[in-house]
Every structure is written in structure tokens, then in C-alpha cells.
Design an enzyme around this catalytic site. Structure first.
Site, PDB file in Angstrom:
ATOM      1  CB  SER A 117      -1.125  -0.203   1.252  1.00  0.00           C
ATOM      2  OG  SER A 117      -1.913   1.104   0.967  1.00  0.00           O
TER       3      SER A 117
ATOM      4  CG  ASP B 164      -3.221   3.373  -2.145  1.00  0.00           C
ATOM      5  OD1 ASP B 164      -3.911   3.412  -2.973  1.00  0.00           O
ATOM      6  OD2 ASP B 164      -3.025   3.149  -1.020  1.00  0.00           O
TER       7      ASP B 164
ATOM      8  CG  ASP C 184      -3.289  -0.840  -2.407  1.00  0.00           C
ATOM      9  OD1 ASP C 184      -2.992   0.214  -1.905  1.00  0.00           O
ATOM     10  OD2 ASP C 184      -4.174  -1.475  -1.313  1.00  0.00           O
TER      11      ASP C 184
ATOM     12  CG  ASP D 242      -6.750   0.837  -0.695  1.00  0.00           C
ATOM     13  OD1 ASP D 242      -5.890   1.558  -0.850  1.00  0.00           O
ATOM     14  OD2 ASP D 242      -6.633   0.063   0.316  1.00  0.00           O
TER      15      ASP D 242
END
Length: 463
Positions: free
Chosen positions: A110, A254, A256, A258
């Protein structure tokens, strides 16, 4: 709300392996090594019911190695692995659900720096594990229980590359979106993909929504050109690109994807706290119901809920905690103030694609600018700071803080949160870094800084 300010930590010796409900993360080649990866993956496999395990990853340079080690551990534990390739966290979560898998593993650290990577474990519902299951996985890893299958009971691995198709289709089918109106608005958007999977997913979705998309760092090569959290101080290049292209807005994610944060047409970041508030406003305009967020999220969301006459519930920080409460009370929306929008109608997970789609809906229906939508919300001053975790016990630290803020209401669900009137301070040990996080908010920048400094002095004082 003004953009939250933050204090950066100096470079430190790499931390040990971080183990939490979400999974494990560490510095590759130090605390996160192939044996650790394979063994944890195998321990996870043994806590699942029947069925395959979905694996997806972000674009970090360590990703291919971590993928191979994780797949080795899963197949050595007898599991069929479905590799969805380079995929965002929400895409991987949806793939677990779509494929009726036994669970999933997301390979991403992340917002942690490039040297880090992680294994985040998913339940059969595509959600992060509950505390009980996570504890069993950890215990199996640490106690050395049976993990490996005989040669004739090994699992296998195959690739599946349609996961993003399923994700985009799910978002476009949301009842909260009026696709003709969004497409008629003809938005011009710059996407900062953080050199990872979001750089593929977000431009595709936005083009489906009729937007003219300009890409910034959307080649998923893991060559990060900015700090990875989509915070205001990291979005200078995005702001300049918005101005250069005359865009209506910019959106950054970011690695990933999410989390999402937005930049207005003037190139100024709104701050990631606005993502959940703007998205929830759109949802509540079409369906009323309870909302859930964590203890560190801005009071802006309280105002949004009050305007629509719905309750807001707060939980400990972490997607798993928020999702559990959302399911419990039947929330129509929720998420975290770090840019993580959760919409149960899509799936129970933070999703930058959902956030972007809801914001385009808000722009299309209102006819207003992004800045106007943000200015319609209350203004607070938030500061987020992290400092090295003291060597003393957390219990002693919490007691010192409670004495220092004796005239505040105290909530100890997650660290300690102090509130009084329209100001609050949350102090908690991080689950992803060896630090303590300090977050404060009030109507005044000076008052917010005073809250932070008081907490910092208390934390750093000699016992």
C-alpha cells in the site's frame, strides 16, 4: 477543511515484520523473505475452506518475486491458485467474490515505501480477515504446524486476466450513477496512477464514463516518482498537469488503488478527507441509511450525515473494523478518511474506482465545479503526525495522555481518542509501521497545532 499537514520521520533502521489483522508486511530481503512469504501463505491456505485462492499484486519491483514465493507456499499447501496478475486491491477483492474462491492474497504494501511489500489475506467474501481467523493464521505460522502436502497432493496455478472487466462492469452498474448525465458532462480528468495498477484501472473507468483522460505516471512499472500516499504535499505534479490540460479535476491513488484523492481545476488538492465526504453525499442523496467510518476521520462526515438525517458510527481504524460495523448495522456507505470509500452496493472494500465514479456523478448532477462541491462542506483544520513509538509500554503511555487531556471525553477502542466540542485528538500505535500516529482536528489551525504539540510532549516526556 484545510489540507492536513504532516511531520515526516527521519530515515530509520528497517523495522521487523509487521503482523496485523490484514496480514504481514516488511522490508523485502530483510524482514520479508521468500521463506517467510511461502510459510505465511501456506499457513493462510490451511485456514480456508475448499476452493481456489486468488492472488493479485501491485507493480512494485519486488512483486514478481513475492508472487512466486506466495504461489509456491499456496501450491505446496495443496491449493489451486488463480493469478489475476497486476491488479488493484479492490479488483482482487471482487475477483475472490466473482470466482467463488476460498480466499485471496493481495501482494501490496500500500502506502509503505518501495522497499516494502506485503501479503494481505482475504476471506471468501473478498474482505480482510476477522481478528480470530488472522490469529489462527499467525499461530499456525509461528507454531510450525503441518503446512506442506506430499508430492501427489500439490496444488496448481493458472492465470485469469478478466478481473478488471468484472470490476469496471460492477462500478458502471451502480444504481447511484446516471451514466448519460455523467457522459454528457464531458469531464476532462488527469489521473496520477502512482506507476501501478491504478494507472490502468482508473483511466479505463473514466473513459467509460465519457471523460477525456490525461495520464500521469500511469505506466505500471513500479518506478515511483512521488511519495506513495495521495496526500496534498505529494500531488504537486498532478496539480501542474491539471492546469496544463485545463482539466476539471485530477485524481491520484496509492499503489494498490484502494484510496483516492482529488485535485480541483485550479490544481489545488482537496485533501484525502474529502473523498469519503463527497462520495457519501452522492449516496445519501439517493438512498438514506447509516454510515460508518473510523475514529480518525474528519468531522466533515458528521455534517454530511447530519444534513441527511442519518446516524454515523465510528470504529477502530482499519478496513476490517469498518466493514464489520457496516455489515452489522446495514450501512449504505462508509470508509476511512484516508481516501478510502466503501460502497456495499459495489463490494465491501475501499475502492478508488467507486470513489471516482461517485465524484463524477456529483459533478454531473450539480453542474458545479469540484471546488464548489468541497466548499459546500464545513471547514476544519486537520494535522497528521507520526513519531517513533516510545520504548515504554503502551498502557503507560495511554495513562500519561489521559492525565494530560483529563478534561476531554476519552474513547479507548483504538489507542486513545480525546474529544471536546468541535475538536478532537486521536493517538494510536500504527499497525503498518513502527510509529505512533497523532491526528487532531479543530476549526482553528492554531488550536489543532496546540493539540498535536501537547500530545507530542506527553509522548516524548521521560517517565
Amino acid at each position: 477543511m484545510t489540507s492536513p499537514s504532516r511531520t515526516q520521520l527521519p530515515d530509520r533502521t528497517p523495522s521487523p515484520l509487521m503482523i496485523s489483522v490484514a496480514g504481514i508486511r516488511g522490508v523485502v530481503g530483510e524482514s520479508l523473505t521468500p521463506p517467510v512469504i511461502a510459510r505465511f501463505a501456506a499457513a493462510f491456505a490451511h485456514e480456508l475452506g475448499e476452493g481456489p485462492v486468488v492472488v493479485g499484486r501491485d507493480a512494485r519491483s519486488s512483486g514478481p518475486m513475492v508472487l512466486r514465493a506466495a504461489v509456491a507456499g499456496l501450491t505446496a499447501a495443496g491449493r489451486e491458485v488463480i493469478d489475476v496478475g497486476l491488479a488493484t486491491t479492490p479488483t482482487t477483492q471482487l475477483a475472490v467474490e466473482h470466482l467463488h474462491a476460498a480466499g485471496g492474497v493481495i501482494l501490496t504494501a500500500s502506502h509503505n515505501p518501495a522497499a516494502w511489500n506485503a501479503l494481505k489475506f482475504l476471506s471468501p467474501r473478498g474482505e480482510f480477515l476477522d481478528a480470530e481467523t488472522a490469529a489462527r493464521v499467525r499461530a499456525r505460522y509461528e507454531t510450525g504446524g503441518e503446512l506442506w502436502e506430499r508430492w501427489d497432493r500439490l496444488g496448481s496455478a493458472r492465470e485469469e486476466r478478466a478481473a478488471l472487466d468484472w470490476h469496471v462492469a460492477r462500478v458502471l452498474g451502480l444504481e447511484f450513477l446516471e451514466l448519460p448525465r455523467i457522459r454528457a458532462r464531458g469531464l476532462r480528468v488527469v489521473v496520477d496512477g502512482c506507476a501501478s495498477g491504478g494507472g490502468i484501472a482508473l483511466p479505463r473507468l473514466l473513459r467509460e464514463l465519457g471523460a477525456e483522460v490525461h495520464e500521469l505516471d500511469c505506466v505500471p512499472n513500479g518506478r515511483f516518482t512521488r511519495e506513495l500516499e495521495p496526500l496534498p504535499e505529494h500531488l504537486g505534479a498532478l496539480g501542474r498537469a491539471v492546469l496544463e490540460h485545463g482539466a476539471d479535476m485530477g485524481v491520484a491513488v496509492d499503489p494498490d488503488a484502494d484510496r483516492a484523492a482529488f485535485v480541483d481545476a485550479g490544481g489545488t488538492p482537496l485533501g484525502e478527507e474529502y473523498t469519503l465526504a463527497l462520495g457519501t453525499t452522492v449516496v445519501l442523496s439517493r438512498r438514506r441509511g447509516p454510515v460508518v467510518t473510523n475514529l480518525s476521520t474528519s468531522r466533515i462526515l458528521e455534517e454530511v450525515c447530519a444534513r441527511h438525517g442519518v446516524p454515523l458510527r465510528r470504529t477502530a481504524v482499519g478496513e476490517a473494523h469498518v466493514v464489520a460495523a457496516m455489515r452489522e448495522i446495514g450501512a449504505v456507505a462508509g470508509g476511512e478518511g484516508n481516501g478510502g470509500m466503501i460502497l456495499p452496493a459495489a463490494h465491501y472494500g475501499r475502492d478508488s474506482l467507486v470513489a471516482a465514479a461517485l465524484v463524477t456523478q456529483g459533478l454531473a448532477v450539480s453542474g458545479a465545479t469540484l471546488r464548489a462541491l468541497a466548499d459546500d462542506l464545513p471547514r476544519y483544520h486537520m494535522i497528521k503526525v507520526k513519531i517513533p513509538r516510545p520504548d515504554t509500554s503502551w498502557e503507560g503511555t495511554a495513562q500519561r495522555l489521559e492525565r494530560a487531556f483529563a478534561d476531554f471525553a476519552v474513547e479507548s477502542t483504538d489507542g486513545v481518542r480525546f474529544s471536546r466540542g468541535d475538536e478532537w485528538l486521536h493517538v494510536r500505535p500504527s499497525g503498518t509501521e513502527p510509529v505512533v500516529r497523532l491526528i487532531a482536528e479543530s476549526p482553528s489551525d492554531a488550536r489543532t497545532r496546540a493539540l498535536i504539540e501537547s500530545a507530542r510532549r506527553t509522548l516524548l516526556a521521560e517517565v
